[in-house]
Enzyme design. Sequence first.
Site, PDB file in Angstrom:
ATOM      1  N   CYS A   3       1.435   3.329  15.274  1.00  0.00           N
ATOM      2  CA  CYS A   3       0.096   2.733  15.176  1.00  0.00           C
ATOM      3  C   CYS A   3      -0.844   3.253  16.272  1.00  0.00           C
ATOM      4  O   CYS A   3      -1.971   3.649  15.962  1.00  0.00           O
ATOM      5  CB  CYS A   3       0.158   1.219  15.230  1.00  0.00           C
ATOM      6  SG  CYS A   3       1.755   0.502  14.886  1.00  0.00           S
ATOM      7  N   ARG A  44      13.920   3.474  18.368  1.00  0.00           N
ATOM      8  CA  ARG A  44      13.995   2.072  18.786  1.00  0.00           C
ATOM      9  C   ARG A  44      15.363   1.795  19.361  1.00  0.00           C
ATOM     10  O   ARG A  44      16.367   2.333  18.874  1.00  0.00           O
ATOM     11  CB  ARG A  44      13.775   1.141  17.581  1.00  0.00           C
ATOM     12  CG  ARG A  44      12.360   1.205  17.078  1.00  0.00           C
ATOM     13  CD  ARG A  44      12.073   0.151  16.027  1.00  0.00           C
ATOM     14  NE  ARG A  44      10.759   0.428  15.463  1.00  0.00           N
ATOM     15  CZ  ARG A  44      10.246  -0.201  14.422  1.00  0.00           C
ATOM     16  NH1 ARG A  44      10.933  -1.149  13.817  1.00  0.00           N
ATOM     17  NH2 ARG A  44       9.052   0.104  13.968  1.00  0.00           N
ATOM     18  N   GLN A  49       9.553   6.883   9.558  1.00  0.00           N
ATOM     19  CA  GLN A  49       8.819   5.950   8.700  1.00  0.00           C
ATOM     20  C   GLN A  49       7.933   6.692   7.718  1.00  0.00           C
ATOM     21  O   GLN A  49       7.349   7.715   8.051  1.00  0.00           O
ATOM     22  CB  GLN A  49       7.913   5.047   9.551  1.00  0.00           C
ATOM     23  CG  GLN A  49       8.620   3.942  10.274  1.00  0.00           C
ATOM     24  CD  GLN A  49       7.632   2.869  10.753  1.00  0.00           C
ATOM     25  OE1 GLN A  49       6.722   2.477  10.043  1.00  0.00           O
ATOM     26  NE2 GLN A  49       7.831   2.404  11.967  1.00  0.00           N
ATOM     27  N   ASP A  65       4.927   6.025   6.950  1.00  0.00           N
ATOM     28  CA  ASP A  65       3.974   5.097   7.558  1.00  0.00           C
ATOM     29  C   ASP A  65       2.526   5.399   7.162  1.00  0.00           C
ATOM     30  O   ASP A  65       2.194   6.532   6.799  1.00  0.00           O
ATOM     31  CB  ASP A  65       4.099   5.221   9.092  1.00  0.00           C
ATOM     32  CG  ASP A  65       3.583   3.983   9.810  1.00  0.00           C
ATOM     33  OD1 ASP A  65       3.217   3.011   9.125  1.00  0.00           O
ATOM     34  OD2 ASP A  65       3.536   3.996  11.060  1.00  0.00           O
ATOM     35  N   HIS A 109      -1.660   3.706   8.259  1.00  0.00           N
ATOM     36  CA  HIS A 109      -2.536   2.664   8.785  1.00  0.00           C
ATOM     37  C   HIS A 109      -3.863   2.764   8.075  1.00  0.00           C
ATOM     38  O   HIS A 109      -4.461   3.844   8.035  1.00  0.00           O
ATOM     39  CB  HIS A 109      -2.663   2.805  10.306  1.00  0.00           C
ATOM     40  CG  HIS A 109      -1.351   2.553  10.991  1.00  0.00           C
ATOM     41  ND1 HIS A 109      -0.477   3.562  11.286  1.00  0.00           N
ATOM     42  CD2 HIS A 109      -0.754   1.394  11.356  1.00  0.00           C
ATOM     43  CE1 HIS A 109       0.618   3.037  11.835  1.00  0.00           C
ATOM     44  NE2 HIS A 109       0.478   1.724  11.882  1.00  0.00           N
ATOM     45  N   LYS A 162       3.231 -10.235   8.392  1.00  0.00           N
ATOM     46  CA  LYS A 162       3.657  -9.144   7.523  1.00  0.00           C
ATOM     47  C   LYS A 162       4.065  -9.669   6.154  1.00  0.00           C
ATOM     48  O   LYS A 162       4.554 -10.801   6.047  1.00  0.00           O
ATOM     49  CB  LYS A 162       4.917  -8.446   8.064  1.00  0.00           C
ATOM     50  CG  LYS A 162       4.929  -8.117   9.510  1.00  0.00           C
ATOM     51  CD  LYS A 162       6.017  -7.098   9.825  1.00  0.00           C
ATOM     52  CE  LYS A 162       7.370  -7.698  10.153  1.00  0.00           C
ATOM     53  NZ  LYS A 162       8.396  -6.728  10.457  1.00  0.00           N
ATOM     54  N   HIS A 175      -1.105  -2.143   8.332  1.00  0.00           N
ATOM     55  CA  HIS A 175       0.018  -1.227   8.579  1.00  0.00           C
ATOM     56  C   HIS A 175       0.900  -1.319   7.334  1.00  0.00           C
ATOM     57  O   HIS A 175       1.165  -2.437   6.872  1.00  0.00           O
ATOM     58  CB  HIS A 175       0.913  -1.680   9.737  1.00  0.00           C
ATOM     59  CG  HIS A 175       0.222  -1.950  11.035  1.00  0.00           C
ATOM     60  ND1 HIS A 175       0.601  -1.329  12.201  1.00  0.00           N
ATOM     61  CD2 HIS A 175      -0.786  -2.789  11.366  1.00  0.00           C
ATOM     62  CE1 HIS A 175      -0.144  -1.781  13.203  1.00  0.00           C
ATOM     63  NE2 HIS A 175      -0.996  -2.675  12.718  1.00  0.00           N
TER      64      HIS A 175
HETATM   65  C1  TSB Z   1       4.531  -0.093   8.967  1.00  0.00           C
HETATM   66  N1  TSB Z   1       3.859  -0.409  12.671  1.00  0.00           N
HETATM   67  C2  TSB Z   1       4.483  -0.742  11.416  1.00  0.00           C
HETATM   68  C3  TSB Z   1       4.222   0.362  10.413  1.00  0.00           C
HETATM   69  O1  TSB Z   1       2.870   0.750  10.441  1.00  0.00           O
HETATM   70  C4  TSB Z   1       5.988  -0.920  11.658  1.00  0.00           C
HETATM   71  O2  TSB Z   1       6.566  -0.204  12.456  1.00  0.00           O
HETATM   72  N2  TSB Z   1       6.601  -1.853  10.940  1.00  0.00           N
HETATM   73  S1  TSB Z   1       8.153  -2.245  11.016  1.00  0.00           S
HETATM   74  O3  TSB Z   1       8.542  -2.461  12.379  1.00  0.00           O
HETATM   75  O4  TSB Z   1       8.357  -3.365  10.141  1.00  0.00           O
HETATM   76  O5  TSB Z   1       8.999  -1.045  10.505  1.00  0.00           O
HETATM   77  C5  TSB Z   1       8.755  -0.496   9.218  1.00  0.00           C
HETATM   78  C6  TSB Z   1      10.028  -0.396   8.392  1.00  0.00           C
HETATM   79  O6  TSB Z   1      10.989   0.398   9.080  1.00  0.00           O
HETATM   80  C7  TSB Z   1      10.757  -1.718   8.138  1.00  0.00           C
HETATM   81  O7  TSB Z   1      10.196  -2.398   7.057  1.00  0.00           O
HETATM   82  C8  TSB Z   1      12.175  -1.245   7.831  1.00  0.00           C
HETATM   83  O8  TSB Z   1      12.308  -0.936   6.456  1.00  0.00           O
HETATM   84  C9  TSB Z   1      12.304   0.057   8.615  1.00  0.00           C
HETATM   85  N3  TSB Z   1      13.158  -0.066   9.831  1.00  0.00           N
HETATM   86  C10 TSB Z   1      12.937  -0.875  10.886  1.00  0.00           C
HETATM   87  N4  TSB Z   1      13.914  -0.715  11.813  1.00  0.00           N
HETATM   88  C11 TSB Z   1      14.767   0.214  11.318  1.00  0.00           C
HETATM   89  C12 TSB Z   1      15.982   0.814  11.805  1.00  0.00           C
HETATM   90  N5  TSB Z   1      16.484   0.501  12.998  1.00  0.00           N
HETATM   91  N6  TSB Z   1      16.614   1.731  11.035  1.00  0.00           N
HETATM   92  C13 TSB Z   1      16.094   2.081   9.825  1.00  0.00           C
HETATM   93  N7  TSB Z   1      14.962   1.558   9.327  1.00  0.00           N
HETATM   94  C14 TSB Z   1      14.298   0.639  10.052  1.00  0.00           C
HETATM   95 ZN    ZN Z   2       1.909   0.328  12.430  1.00  0.00          ZN
END
Ligand code: TSB
Ligand code: ZN
Length: 587
Positions: free
Chosen positions: A276, A305, A323, A325, A327, A411, A457
């Site tokens: 983001c 992460r 992702q 992703d 925005h 969300k 997002h």
């Molecule tokens: C959607 N900032 C927002 C983005 O813009 C975001 O990061 N959202 S999130 O934290 O919900 O992450 C998006 C998606 O990543 C989740 O819905 C999930 O499907 C996937 N995700 C989250 N953590 C993991 C992980 N550790 N391993 C694999 N996929 C993951």
């Molecule tokens: Zn985001």
Amino acid sequence: MINIKENLELNTLNHSCAHLLAHAIKHLYPHAKFWVGPVINEGFYYDVDLGDDVIKEEDLAKLEKEMKKISKDNKLINKIELSREEALDMFKDDEYKIDLISNMDEDTNITAYKQGDFIDLCRGPHVNSTKQMKYFKLLKVSGAYFKGDSKNKMLQRIYGVCFLNEQDLIEYLNYLEESKLRDHRKIGKDQELFMNNPLVGSGMPLWLPNGAIIRKQLENYIYLKEQELGYKHVYTPCVGTVDLYKTSGHWDHYKENMFPVMKVDDEEFVLRPMNCPHHMLIFKNKLHSYRDLPVRIGEFATDFRYEASGAVKGLERVRCMCQNDAHLFVTPEQIGDEFKKVVNLILDVYKDFGIKDYKFRLSLRDPLDKEKYFDDDQMWDTAENKLREVLNSLGVEYFEAIGEAAFYGPKLDVEVKPAVGPEVTLSTCQLDFLLPKRFDLTYIDSKGEKQTPVVIHRAIFGTFDRFTAFLIEETKGIFPLWLSPIQVCIISVNNEYHLEYSKMIEEKLQNSHIRVLLDDRDEKLGYKMREAQTKKIVYTLIIGDHEKENDLISYRIHGSKETKEMKLDDFINKLKLEIENHEMEVE
Ligand code: TSB
Ligand code: ZN
């Protein structure tokens, strides 16, 4: 599948079965000492110290036999109340029990349970007699450090499960078998989709060529859809400075999910956990009029992460993820429409992939958790109410989950139920009034005044990693044609006569961008056909005299015994169409 821990009757039964296991171990290994034997969602386990002895998988049958014997003996299970002194005296030779007793509160009522010649310290409750445990199975054995600490001694952990009737046990064992068959980690290894190596690190999968083909197809698929919907795609670095994440608020509210800081010259960097902030800066890079909005910035973006090592799982839960992703920068009036478009895109994609079993979860903040969530009740109430309003107008059913929101806003998450195992969160669509303010983003409204945009997002697949894990388990590794690493296998029946014609077919398919493998080994036809099956190749072409003389191809679809024939050009056109339409099943 039933959660045994949460089912009162099964919980007691499994707990008693853990004692039955310990009783049997004591008969076969009299020197055994026991740590704890709790009920878990999937049954029970017992941690045991066997000194120099080792229980292997093949010893489990022997233990089960002894358990059956004790069960048949119909030993009554009796509760015994003990004073602290009596308990310490009763278990004086057992350091594990002494540890347990010493760590109990002064006012704990200490109880033990006795069945025949076996007695164990335990809170209970238990069934009345060993006979009640008839339908059980020992499942596996593994190592477990005492108190989960790698500095402590390694104990042996034996897992099992117990049901009230034979039918339930059989169903459960079938379910476990099915889970094993579908496990994406096993299929990923067998089909060379991805690998891990400790030198790269835990939760950091390496995508092998076959897996990379699947991922590339997913990327192309969603890229085209997003492009049609007016998204602009970008590339940005997967690091950012600490200041960037201080500005966004991640530093204060998301730090425990982030990798530690790296210092380079005078700059402090972090591996980014989200994209983001980068996209906010791209929006900020130029002046925007209300006429430009919505601005939709998309990226297939790599994030890092910190996930607990015990939680990391294949591609499903990783520490390095990509992702799908985007925005979306919108005016307050555009929130509803733009949100609807995202939900429709999710539904459209799910339809293409045949995903039918899913639930929408409205993830809200926990108003008491001031550490995780940005502290601005009014902003949260506005965002949460707006999201409810949009969802109600969309007419989608959803349930609410407190404490699941992102730190910056509520969300809409989509929980998908896989063929086996618990729900996974794939897609997400989030409403954010915070980050645009923190980055001081503006656009000029129709009156020529500066306004702050709202950000949505969203990630449709979630991450390519988790979505691929899900796909592998759903398809059992038999991928639809458009995703399949090898789409066609050509088997030349006799290389002496048919190889040239087979090579011509191979070339034509390749020129049509169809992924093809020519099996020209001097092996028997049946052998080569079986191997094409185990490799889960969608189309197998069998090329012999008949095909060569009549300028044809004969094909079989994976899993079918029927052979069909066709002109090569017709076959190529048929495949092209199936690939283009992202067909999940082919004929
Ligand atoms: C959607 N900032 C927002 C983005 O813009 C975001 O990061 N959202 S999130 O934290 O919900 O992450 C998006 C998606 O990543 C989740 O819905 C999930 O499907 C996937 N995700 C989250 N953590 C993991 C992980 N550790 N391993 C694999 N996929 C993951
Ligand atoms: Zn985001």
